[in-house]
Design a protein around this motif. Structure first.
Motif, short mmCIF file in Angstrom:
data_model
loop_
_atom_site.label_atom_id
_atom_site.label_comp_id
_atom_site.label_asym_id
_atom_site.label_seq_id
_atom_site.Cartn_x
_atom_site.Cartn_y
_atom_site.Cartn_z
N UNK A 60 0.87 -1.18 0.00
CA UNK A 60 0.00 0.00 0.00
C UNK A 60 0.91 1.23 0.00
N UNK A 62 1.05 5.50 0.46
CA UNK A 62 0.39 6.71 0.97
C UNK A 62 1.22 7.92 0.59
N UNK A 79 0.57 6.33 -6.18
CA UNK A 79 0.00 6.62 -4.85
C UNK A 79 -1.43 6.07 -4.80
N UNK A 80 -1.65 5.12 -3.91
CA UNK A 80 -3.00 4.54 -3.81
C UNK A 80 -3.86 5.38 -2.85
N UNK A 81 -3.23 5.90 -1.81
CA UNK A 81 -3.94 6.71 -0.80
C UNK A 81 -3.34 8.12 -0.78
N UNK A 82 -3.92 9.05 -1.51
CA UNK A 82 -3.41 10.42 -1.44
C UNK A 82 -4.05 11.16 -0.26
N UNK A 83 -3.22 11.77 0.55
CA UNK A 83 -3.73 12.59 1.67
C UNK A 83 -3.47 14.06 1.33
N UNK D 2 -2.37 0.28 -9.45
CA UNK D 2 -3.69 0.26 -8.82
C UNK D 2 -4.32 1.65 -8.84
N UNK D 3 -5.63 1.67 -8.78
CA UNK D 3 -6.36 2.94 -8.83
C UNK D 3 -6.23 3.70 -7.51
N UNK D 4 -6.28 5.00 -7.64
CA UNK D 4 -6.31 5.84 -6.46
C UNK D 4 -7.64 5.58 -5.71
N UNK D 5 -7.56 5.55 -4.40
CA UNK D 5 -8.75 5.21 -3.60
C UNK D 5 -9.52 6.45 -3.15
N UNK D 7 -11.45 8.40 -0.29
CA UNK D 7 -11.42 8.45 1.18
C UNK D 7 -12.68 9.13 1.71
N UNK D 37 -12.25 3.96 1.20
CA UNK D 37 -11.44 3.83 2.42
C UNK D 37 -12.13 4.62 3.54
N UNK D 60 -10.26 -0.82 3.93
CA UNK D 60 -9.10 -0.28 4.64
C UNK D 60 -9.59 0.82 5.58
N UNK D 62 -8.41 4.04 8.17
CA UNK D 62 -7.35 5.00 8.54
C UNK D 62 -7.83 5.80 9.75
N UNK D 97 -9.80 17.79 5.75
CA UNK D 97 -9.04 18.09 4.54
C UNK D 97 -8.79 16.85 3.67
N UNK D 98 -8.46 15.72 4.28
CA UNK D 98 -8.05 14.57 3.46
C UNK D 98 -9.23 13.78 2.90
#
Lengths: 160, 160, 160, 160
Positions: A60, A62, A79-83, D2-5, D7, D37, D60, D62, D97-98
């Motif tokens: 994974x 981030x 990037x799978x999890x962009x914050x 993989x695709x962006x997830x 959130x 997510x 997933x 967070x 924000x995220x």
């Protein structure tokens, strides 16, 4: 119930040299092989290469981005999890804070700030062809490495 | 209508050497003589000496503190405006961000992070008996100084 | 050695109604008369009127701005100490954190966030023609006021 | 690659009522079924129930935590990715924000601050048995819902 995951950061410049890009991708791959989550700044250069290596090996990924959205700071494609923090340079602190350990590869002043913050927060850290620093002639005991393998091994040896 | 004030930061360790304390107090005094506001981390050591020097010479002193209140992070007695951020180490970013220019005196990893963030943000900065750093053998062009007078003069020469 | 100063925040919209502008300027003046420092978001509308009132009555005025410099977020002309945070909306937290007490006048969602953060941090707060909020029919005991005088009196009654 | 997830945040109190806990777990499950997510504050109560529901349905999870480590703010057992920010209440901003969209369930002042920050940042948001707020008698158009299903449907209808 799934286990809590270990977060490892790779920090470095958005414009890496070919050698740094090569090292970052190898480090990303090795972090994935140790079942950790790859954390980085989410942008190009060293950050992208580390995310690519990690994702190719199944981890994974981030990205802790400076902008408030993808238009402001486009995440790299690995990037799978962009914050999207919207905090700009203050996000450097967050990268140091959320990681259990970090590897620095090359880097500019942003990377130097992340190194310093990680050391300030007491995080295990390994320098790979990165900054050297000293004060009043005092030698500092930050671990360094010459290869991706050595960097990852040295980091894991200091993790709890 | 009063004029907007110029904010100058002095960064350094909460446990300074006698020489650093001497330099910080002198730098604080010189900043006050140039009609600037003194900004620091608000705690002991170099921060306290800089605030003392500035206040003795009539300047306003601002402390950007890590804690949420005086019980968590007591400001030194020379801080007229304590800013309790509650952000802990993330407040290092703020010190770099709000100052128009900074002088670093000695310091630990926290100071190194402030130096790096200030450079990343493009802030004028002078190093006074502080960190030296290099990457891949590249020499960096951060101005240094040997005395308080030289530090303040070099800083003002680079302010807009 | 000068005494540590009391920091009081006035929060509200960058586009106030004429009534809110009138109230903000009066509140700023009264805060100055009680020897406190005026803290606000540094921009137009309610923030500007509060800073104007405070400065006219001799107080120091601090603006905690979202941008990294005056080009990104120009402080209003009554801000003596502009703090350019570069944190954008995250700076709302800082306004709540650094103040010893706050008065909210009208306001949008930004102001609502500052009100909520101030209450979360346990800061004394008075609402002056501002948000009303309830949850599951529960009445909340946040003090309100109808005039500038009443707002400042009620706030000071709850300060330590 | 993989695709962006996507959130999605669930915000609410660390001490939920039985009804809020039931709703949060159901919302978590539905978010997982839509392949998003789950993001939350990582602690007990509504945060834990949402993470539990999401993890049970395969998502997933967070947790964006206030403390600098697990000793300071222990993540609930359904958090797979704990992000230790060390920013305490300032981490509320990050949650808003995220996330691409958020659902608020009940909640105290911390939740109210997250609601306000999400609205300020223009994030899609649905209120489920949560805060009601108005200013100067003006009705606000924030979507509400009575059931978990309705909340998730209304949120997805407003996502891009």
């Amino acid at each position: 119930m799934r286990l809590r995951r270990r977060l490892i950061g790779v920090i470095g410049s958005s414009v890496g040299t070919p050698e740094q890009i090569y090292l970052a991708r190898a480090v990303g791959r090795l972090i994935a092989q140790r079942d950790a989550v790859l954390v980085c700044g989410g942008m190009t250069g060293v950050m992208q290469a580390a995310a690519q290596g990690a994702q190719e090996a199944g981890a994974l990924t981030i990205g802790i981005l400076p902008g408030a959205n993808a238009a402001e700071s486009p995440p790299n494609e690995f990037i799978e999890i962009p914050l999207f923090t919207g905090l700009r340079e203050a996000r450097n602190y967050l990268i140091a804070s959320v990681c259990e350990g970090l590897i620095a590869i090359g880097g500019g002043y942003g990377t130097l700030s992340e190194i310093a913050l990680a050391l300030r927060l007491g995080k295990p850290l390994v320098l790979l062809h990165s900054w050297q620093f000293q004060i009043e002639g005092e030698l500092l005991s930050v671990p360094t490495a010459d290869t991706a393998e050595e960097a990852v091994e040295r980091l894991w040896a200091t993790l709890g």
